[in-house]
Each structure stands twice: as C-alpha cells, then as structure tokens.
Scaffold this active site. Structure first.
Site, PDB file in Angstrom:
ATOM      1  N   LYS A 183      -2.520 -18.813   9.967  1.00  0.00           N
ATOM      2  CA  LYS A 183      -1.803 -18.052  10.985  1.00  0.00           C
ATOM      3  C   LYS A 183      -2.499 -18.103  12.345  1.00  0.00           C
ATOM      4  O   LYS A 183      -2.133 -17.343  13.250  1.00  0.00           O
ATOM      5  CB  LYS A 183      -1.656 -16.597  10.537  1.00  0.00           C
ATOM      6  N   ARG A 195       1.170  -2.402   2.459  1.00  0.00           N
ATOM      7  CA  ARG A 195       2.290  -3.230   2.922  1.00  0.00           C
ATOM      8  C   ARG A 195       3.491  -3.068   1.997  1.00  0.00           C
ATOM      9  O   ARG A 195       3.365  -2.766   0.817  1.00  0.00           O
ATOM     10  CB  ARG A 195       1.865  -4.709   2.953  1.00  0.00           C
ATOM     11  N   ASN A 213       3.804 -11.299   4.524  1.00  0.00           N
ATOM     12  CA  ASN A 213       4.451 -10.358   3.618  1.00  0.00           C
ATOM     13  C   ASN A 213       5.798 -10.850   3.095  1.00  0.00           C
ATOM     14  O   ASN A 213       6.181 -10.544   1.966  1.00  0.00           O
ATOM     15  CB  ASN A 213       4.626  -8.996   4.299  1.00  0.00           C
ATOM     16  N   PRO A 250       5.842 -13.552  12.041  1.00  0.00           N
ATOM     17  CA  PRO A 250       5.116 -14.829  12.047  1.00  0.00           C
ATOM     18  C   PRO A 250       4.295 -15.028  10.775  1.00  0.00           C
ATOM     19  O   PRO A 250       3.484 -14.192  10.408  1.00  0.00           O
ATOM     20  CB  PRO A 250       4.203 -14.703  13.271  1.00  0.00           C
ATOM     21  N   GLU A 251       4.546 -16.130  10.096  1.00  0.00           N
ATOM     22  CA  GLU A 251       3.735 -16.536   8.953  1.00  0.00           C
ATOM     23  C   GLU A 251       3.334 -17.988   9.186  1.00  0.00           C
ATOM     24  O   GLU A 251       3.513 -18.520  10.284  1.00  0.00           O
ATOM     25  CB  GLU A 251       4.497 -16.308   7.652  1.00  0.00           C
TER      26      GLU A 251
END
Length: 275
Positions: free
Chosen positions: A51, A258, A168, A2-3
């Site tokens: 978000k 990340r 990401n 989810p972004e």
C-alpha cells in the site's frame, strides 16, 4: 478504499508522467518537508510496495501512503500559463510535483515523507511479499502467516508484515471465498495455501480495473462484492442474511477494531474464538 490494487494503479499512472522526467517544481505542504525543493531533479523511478508509493528523486525517496482517503491526481499541462482546475479541495493537497507535461498532486495522504534512498527500508522493509510486486513469494507469505498459528486469519491477512496489499475489503471477501469466519485461527484454516493463492488472483484480476469486483460480476453496487458492506442482504451463494461485527487485533491493541462481514451458513457461526 485504497488497497494494493489501487496503489498499484496509482504507481502505474504516476510512472507514466513522472518517471524519467525532470521536475519543474516541487511543493511539499507539510511542515517537516516544506523546505525540500527538487526543482530541476530527475525522477528516476516510481514504484508501489503493498500500500506504499515510492518516488526516487536525486538520491532521495518521496514516500507516501494513501491510508483511507488519500489519492494522487494527475493533471495535464495546458497551453500558456493556464492551470488545470483541481478536482479536490486545495487545502487537502499535501504535495505538488510539476513537470513540463503534467502536474501530480497528492491529496489527503495518510503519510508523506522524504528520506535518503539508503533509508527506504525504514519505511517499507517490514513488509511481507508484495502481492502485485516482482518479489511475490507465496511460500514466504504462507510461512509468515503460519508463524502465528493462534492469530485470527482476518487480522493476519491485514498485517502487512505477512503479505502486502490486502485491506479490509479483500480480507472479508477472501474469508468468504475460503469459507472461513474471519475470527478462525490461522492454524484452523483449511487449505491455507489456496487462500494465499486466491489473494494473489483477486488483486491481479482487479489491478487494471477502475472499479473493483471480487465476484466476477459488474464492478459496481452490490453485484461487485460477496459480503463486504452487505450486512442484512441475502448471501449470493446460499441466501442466508449476511452478518456484520468488528474484529480487533490483540497484536496491535491501539488499532481500532475493523468491520467484518460473513455468511453464517457458508462461513460458520456468528461467534468464533480468535485464539
């Protein structure tokens, strides 16, 4: 993953079935809010901010964040006493909101809380301009990025205080499109305003798509991405093998490093200083 585009779609779909509707029942399956009951109350509006998802009900806000695995499912009401079969395990449900027309279920939500409406800034007041929101301000986003010129662009883009909505996948794809290694300092990024513009364009292009594509190609498989998740595959632009590493954020030392992906020819060498 989810972004901002995913959350925007979730808000759009929830708005269609909840906004302007009275709740027949609400079931919060987290201990802190288990006694909250919005039965009979009107959902006045539903919106996304970066978000984050916000539902305004009876002077309160239901605030949720999907994190890595969260999702809101919507099930239409069935005739009689029949109930739609949930597509996800019931034990992962964190909240159930029912109207006469539909039931919305929040599964595996990273954050779920209920707060008075006047305290909503405690949850989202820190966010920078929302890439898909009415408050989008490219100049303000640029100002915030440049406030820490020594920070790696790859971590600055993930910091929701700068601009809200990038996760990401997008940060890796944006760095490729801008031809910069994710560890490049913000001050050394050529045409930083163009990168900010690209971020807006990418999320706008994908907000109505069920499957994300940053290449303009089919929104599935390897054709959908330039570099993300494609370590060891040939770059679509030059043919060099895409590389993978992790990048930590010194500003938030408790956060896990990340994944980063990049093309060593299109974006520079395999090792670049973050400061």
């Amino acid at each position: 993953m989810p972004e901002g585009d995913t959350v925007w779609r979730q808000a759009r779909d929830l708005r269609a079935v909840l906004e302007g509707q009275r709740l027949l029942s609400s079931d919060f399956r987290v201990p802190s809010f288990a006694t909250v009951d919005f039965s009979g109350q009107l959902v006045s509006r539903v919106e996304s901010r970066g978000k984050h998802l916000l539902m305004f009900v009876a002077g309160h806000v239901i605030h949720s964040h999907l994190s890595m695995e969260g999702h809101w499912d919507i099930y239409p009401a069935l005739p009689g006493d029949r109930r739609a079969r949930w597509r996800r395990p019931a034990f992962t449900a964190r909240v159930v909101l029912e109207t006469a027309a539909a039931t919305a279920v929040g599964f595996s939500l990273g954050t779920l809380e209920v707060m008075p409406e006047e305290l909503v800034s405690d949850a989202v007041g820190h966010l920078g301009p929302d890439l898909l929101g009415p408050d989008w301000d490219a100049e303000e986003a640029l100002r915030r990025l440049l406030a820490e010129p020594g920070r790696a662009i790859g971590v600055a883009l993930l910091d929701q205080r700068n601009l809200a909505g990038i996760g990401n996948i997008y940060r890796n794809e944006l760095c490729f499109l801008a031809r910069v290694h994710p560890a490049t300092r913000v001050a050394d990024v050529p045409e930083l305003p163009r990168l900010v513009e690209l971020a807006k364009r990418l999320l706008e292009a994908n907000k109505d798509r069920p499957q994300r594509s940053t290449t303009g190609g089919p929104a599935r498989g390897e054709a959908a991405m330039w570099v993300y998740g494609l370590a060891g595959k040939p770059c679509k632009r030059c043919g060099s093998l895409i590389r993978h590493d992790t990048l930590a954020d010194p500003v938030f030392p408790t956060h896990a490093a990340r994944d980063i992906y990049w093309c060593p020819r299109c974006q520079g060498g395999s090792e670049q200083p973050a400061s």
